[in-house]
Scaffold this active site. Structure first.
Site, mmCIF file in Angstrom:
data_model
loop_
_atom_site.group_PDB
_atom_site.id
_atom_site.type_symbol
_atom_site.label_atom_id
_atom_site.label_comp_id
_atom_site.label_asym_id
_atom_site.label_seq_id
_atom_site.Cartn_x
_atom_site.Cartn_y
_atom_site.Cartn_z
ATOM 1 N N LYS A 239 0.864 -1.190 0.000
ATOM 2 C CA LYS A 239 0.000 0.000 0.000
ATOM 3 C C LYS A 239 0.888 1.222 0.000
ATOM 4 O O LYS A 239 2.038 1.175 0.441
ATOM 5 C CB LYS A 239 -0.888 0.017 1.245
ATOM 6 C CG LYS A 239 -2.193 0.749 1.046
ATOM 7 C CD LYS A 239 -3.173 -0.125 0.281
ATOM 8 C CE LYS A 239 -4.485 0.560 0.022
ATOM 9 N NZ LYS A 239 -5.459 -0.388 -0.565
HETATM 10 P P1 NDP Z 1 -13.228 7.438 -2.750
HETATM 11 O O1 NDP Z 1 -12.288 8.489 -2.360
HETATM 12 O O2 NDP Z 1 -13.579 7.256 -4.180
HETATM 13 O O3 NDP Z 1 -14.625 7.640 -1.956
HETATM 14 C C1 NDP Z 1 -14.712 7.715 -0.573
HETATM 15 C C2 NDP Z 1 -16.151 8.065 -0.217
HETATM 16 O O4 NDP Z 1 -16.294 8.074 1.198
HETATM 17 C C3 NDP Z 1 -16.581 9.444 -0.695
HETATM 18 O O5 NDP Z 1 -17.951 9.416 -1.030
HETATM 19 C C4 NDP Z 1 -16.353 10.305 0.544
HETATM 20 O O6 NDP Z 1 -17.154 11.470 0.548
HETATM 21 C C5 NDP Z 1 -16.817 9.346 1.609
HETATM 22 N N1 NDP Z 1 -16.277 9.652 2.927
HETATM 23 C C6 NDP Z 1 -15.031 10.094 3.254
HETATM 24 N N2 NDP Z 1 -14.921 10.253 4.580
HETATM 25 C C7 NDP Z 1 -16.118 9.899 5.100
HETATM 26 C C8 NDP Z 1 -16.628 9.863 6.412
HETATM 27 N N3 NDP Z 1 -15.870 10.220 7.462
HETATM 28 N N4 NDP Z 1 -17.912 9.449 6.584
HETATM 29 C C9 NDP Z 1 -18.656 9.087 5.518
HETATM 30 N N5 NDP Z 1 -18.234 9.116 4.255
HETATM 31 C C10 NDP Z 1 -16.979 9.513 4.056
HETATM 32 O O7 NDP Z 1 -12.660 6.092 -2.112
HETATM 33 P P2 NDP Z 1 -12.922 4.595 -2.575
HETATM 34 O O8 NDP Z 1 -14.365 4.406 -2.894
HETATM 35 O O9 NDP Z 1 -11.890 4.218 -3.558
HETATM 36 O O10 NDP Z 1 -12.552 3.817 -1.222
HETATM 37 C C11 NDP Z 1 -13.485 3.684 -0.150
HETATM 38 C C12 NDP Z 1 -13.043 2.534 0.745
HETATM 39 O O11 NDP Z 1 -12.967 1.342 -0.024
HETATM 40 C C13 NDP Z 1 -11.656 2.718 1.378
HETATM 41 O O12 NDP Z 1 -11.660 2.114 2.649
HETATM 42 C C14 NDP Z 1 -10.757 1.927 0.434
HETATM 43 O O13 NDP Z 1 -9.573 1.488 1.075
HETATM 44 C C15 NDP Z 1 -11.678 0.765 0.104
HETATM 45 N N6 NDP Z 1 -11.315 0.066 -1.120
HETATM 46 C C16 NDP Z 1 -11.221 0.731 -2.325
HETATM 47 C C17 NDP Z 1 -10.910 0.024 -3.468
HETATM 48 C C18 NDP Z 1 -10.911 0.657 -4.813
HETATM 49 O O14 NDP Z 1 -10.798 -0.071 -5.801
HETATM 50 N N7 NDP Z 1 -11.061 1.970 -4.943
HETATM 51 C C19 NDP Z 1 -10.583 -1.414 -3.432
HETATM 52 C C20 NDP Z 1 -10.785 -2.023 -2.130
HETATM 53 C C21 NDP Z 1 -11.105 -1.286 -1.030
HETATM 54 P P3 NDP Z 1 -16.705 12.759 -0.324
HETATM 55 O O15 NDP Z 1 -16.694 12.318 -1.757
HETATM 56 O O16 NDP Z 1 -17.771 13.751 -0.035
HETATM 57 O O17 NDP Z 1 -15.340 13.124 0.167
#
Ligand code: NDP
Length: 549
Positions: A239
């Site tokens: 990571k």
């Molecule tokens: P993104 O940055 O695309 O999206 C994150 C989302 O979470 C956004 O909608 C953001 O809101 C919201 N968010 C951030 N902080 C908070 C909070 N405190 N409470 C509620 N919502 C919140 O990230 P990903 O979708 O890529 O990743 C999300 C999770 O999935 C992480 O834990 C990541 O490690 C995991 N993951 C991701 C993978 C991938 O392929 N992308 C693969 C496997 C796991 P806003 O947009 O308004 O900031």
């Protein structure tokens, strides 16, 4: 440190030197020191046992101890305190050896002045804080606790347990980049961690977030190892990340920062070494810059150095939505197992980024009624079901779910407690804790985010009969299609979306079935069963490779 000053233990047997140092400390500008002076080591050790101390200033040659033994005895008593060695000119080599052994700094007594002493103490305390703080993350503690729980149940050999408890390679970089106003230069910290190197190249995303540190990156790398092993991909876990808030940055700033970060970690990554991908705060555009920077450095185009790129640069069909799609496939397999009829089921999704928005859209397309979604600002609830394509369209125009008209606003905390069949936390770690676990009203918890549930919450949910699909299983779709992308890049061959989705479904459903079977036969919760599936494969590979030399 208290409001009354920095609690300083001065261990110095020469009364003239002790008085000199006390006087210089009084003269340090902007700092106040509460100094306790002792002239023997045994008195110093006793003081450390009985009092809170912020820093130790240590003369190595004392009436009751000499040379490096003095340092080691103080260090044994004060394992994580900053220690500055005070030395005479004739003992500089000894002082330098103490610094090699872990003391933070040394100062030559005859050359001391208030400024140099104050600086040395400040540096020693900052360094210790950074060292402590870097590893000290709730996420790393959670990843280690989960691993230790699984390894105890597996009766894992001590040596293997110790080898897997910390990552094999870590890199911390601090680097500057220019803001849009050309005279503004900022310095940020970046990380790359490779947890296990025995399985093939390492693989793991890059996270841009203000809370990134070494511990968080190490936790995510460790989970990547178990995840890749659970879905049987030929990768170890890695990571990376940079500690800053990308929402404040222009496209030009993000590009400059990404290119500089890539060049800082360039020795660690490569298509046969370590292959980054997107994570929170990064996307296909960021991966394009990483790929371009790497390619510029080696002198030819290397698409296979990252995954999650745009299709035009060698990205894979279906990668963008793969984590959300994989989550839905795993939920479908679990629903068959626990007799949940998805055509009449409801789902609530926390987070509307890459994982959350795709999971919500694919749930919606497959007939599940999505009643709640959220982003960092809060959530939306409509008990009759949200029109997810309309929410996606709204978020594309407004960059937030806030203000969407066909729903009631709820906070993120309330969202997690909405009644539903499937709750999918797809945002941040540490969302479901001992504080709210007994208030969740879902039948199934499908973890899209990494580390959303603490160990205490796991137990509460298990006792309440919530069916858990742990992160390393439920969000493994992303790395699975990343693997497909890497294979296509290395073979210069492309697969169709249908081939990708079929293979994805086959792989994650297989992993679900192996996990569920193990959970049943060994009477384990699903997280522990998934972890043991992954750990066993890594252990088998490590034992087969043996020890070098
Ligand atoms: P993104 O940055 O695309 O999206 C994150 C989302 O979470 C956004 O909608 C953001 O809101 C919201 N968010 C951030 N902080 C908070 C909070 N405190 N409470 C509620 N919502 C919140 O990230 P990903 O979708 O890529 O990743 C999300 C999770 O999935 C992480 O834990 C990541 O490690 C995991 N993951 C991701 C993978 C991938 O392929 N992308 C693969 C496997 C796991 P806003 O947009 O308004 O900031």
């Amino acid at each position: 440190m208290t409001d009354a000053g920095i609690r300083t233990l001065l261990i110095e047997d020469n009364p003239i030197h002790a008085r000199l140092i006390q006087r210089l400390l009084d003269e340090v500008e902007g700092q106040h020191f509460q100094v306790q002076t002792v002239d023997r080591l045994d008195l110093g050790l006793q003081h450390l046992r009985q009092n809170v101390v912020d820093i130790v200033l240590l003369d190595l040659v004392l009436p009751d101890s000499e040379e490096l033994a003095t340092y080691f005895r103080v260090r044994a008593e004060a394992t994580d305190l900053p220690i500055v060695i005070l030395t005479g000119l004739d003992d500089i080599n000894l002082a330098a050896r103490a610094v090699e052994a872990g003391a933070q700094d040394f100062m030559v007594k005859s050359k001391l002045n208030a400024m140099s002493l104050g600086r040395s103490i400040h540096y020693a305390m900052e360094m210790t804080r950074a060292q402590r703080g870097e590893w000290d993350s709730p996420m790393f503690r959670l990843a280690q606790q989960q691993f230790l729980k699984a390894s105890q149940l597996m009766k894992l050999d001590d040596n293997l347990r110790q080898r897997l408890l910390y990552p094999q390679r870590t890199l911390i970089v601090s680097f500057p980049f220019r803001r849009d106003e050309q005279d503004q230069v900022e310095t940020v910290f970046g990380y790359r961690v490779q947890h296990v190197l025995s399985m093939g190249p390492t693989k793991g995303g890059i996270r841009y977030h203000p809370e990134v540190n070494l511990g968080e990156t190490a936790a995510l790398a460790m989970w990547m190892t178990w995840k890749c092993a659970l879905v049987q991909l030929p990768f170890g876990g890695a990571k990376g990340g940079v500690r800053f808030d990308p929402t404040d940055f222009s496209r030009g700033e993000l590009q400059r920062l990404t290119r500089r970060y890539t060049s800082e970690i360039i020795g660690m990554i490569g298509p046969d070494k370590d292959i980054p991908a997107p994570d929170m705060g990064t996307d296909a555009q960021v991966m394009s810059w990483v790929m371009d920077t790497y390619s510029q450095q080696v002198g030819h185009t290397v698409p296979a150095v990252v995954t999650g790129k745009p299709v035009v640069l060698g990205g894979s069909e279906g990668r963008n939505e793969a984590t959300g799609r994989g989550l839905v496939y795993v939920v479908e397999a679990a629903a068959r197992k626990i007799d949940m009829d998805l055509s009449s089921a409801t789902a609530v999704v926390q987070g509307f980024g890459n994982v959350g928005s795709n999971a919500a859209r694919i749930f919606h397309d497959s007939g599940v009624t999505v009643t709640g979604v959220s982003d960092v600002h809060g959530g939306l609830h409509n008990a009759r079901g949200l029109d997810i394509p309309a929410v996606v369209d709204y978020v594309q125009r407004h960059r937030t779910t806030e203000g969407y008209p066909e729903a009631d606003p709820v906070s993120n905390e309330e969202l997690l407690q909405l009644p539903c069949d499937i709750l999918a936390p797809c945002a941040m770690q540490n969302q479901i804790t001992a504080r709210n676990a007994d208030r969740l009203r879902c039948r199934m918890l499908a973890e899209g985010a990494n580390g959303p549930t603490t160990l205490e919450a796991d137990e509460i949910l298990h006792d309440r009969g919530v069916y858990q699909l742990p992160d390393i299983l439920a969000n493994a779709g992303g790395v699975t299609v990343s693997y497909f992308e890497w294979v296509q890049d290395t073979q210069n061959y492309t697969w169709s979306l249908q081939q990708i989705n079929e293979r994805l479904q086959q792989i994650v459903t297989g992993a679900y079935e192996r996990t569920a079977r193990r959970a049943e036969t060994q009477h384990l919760d699903m997280r522990t069963a998934a972890l043991i599936e992954g750990i066993e494969r890594v252990v088998e590979a490590k034992l087969a490779r043996g020890l070098f030399p």
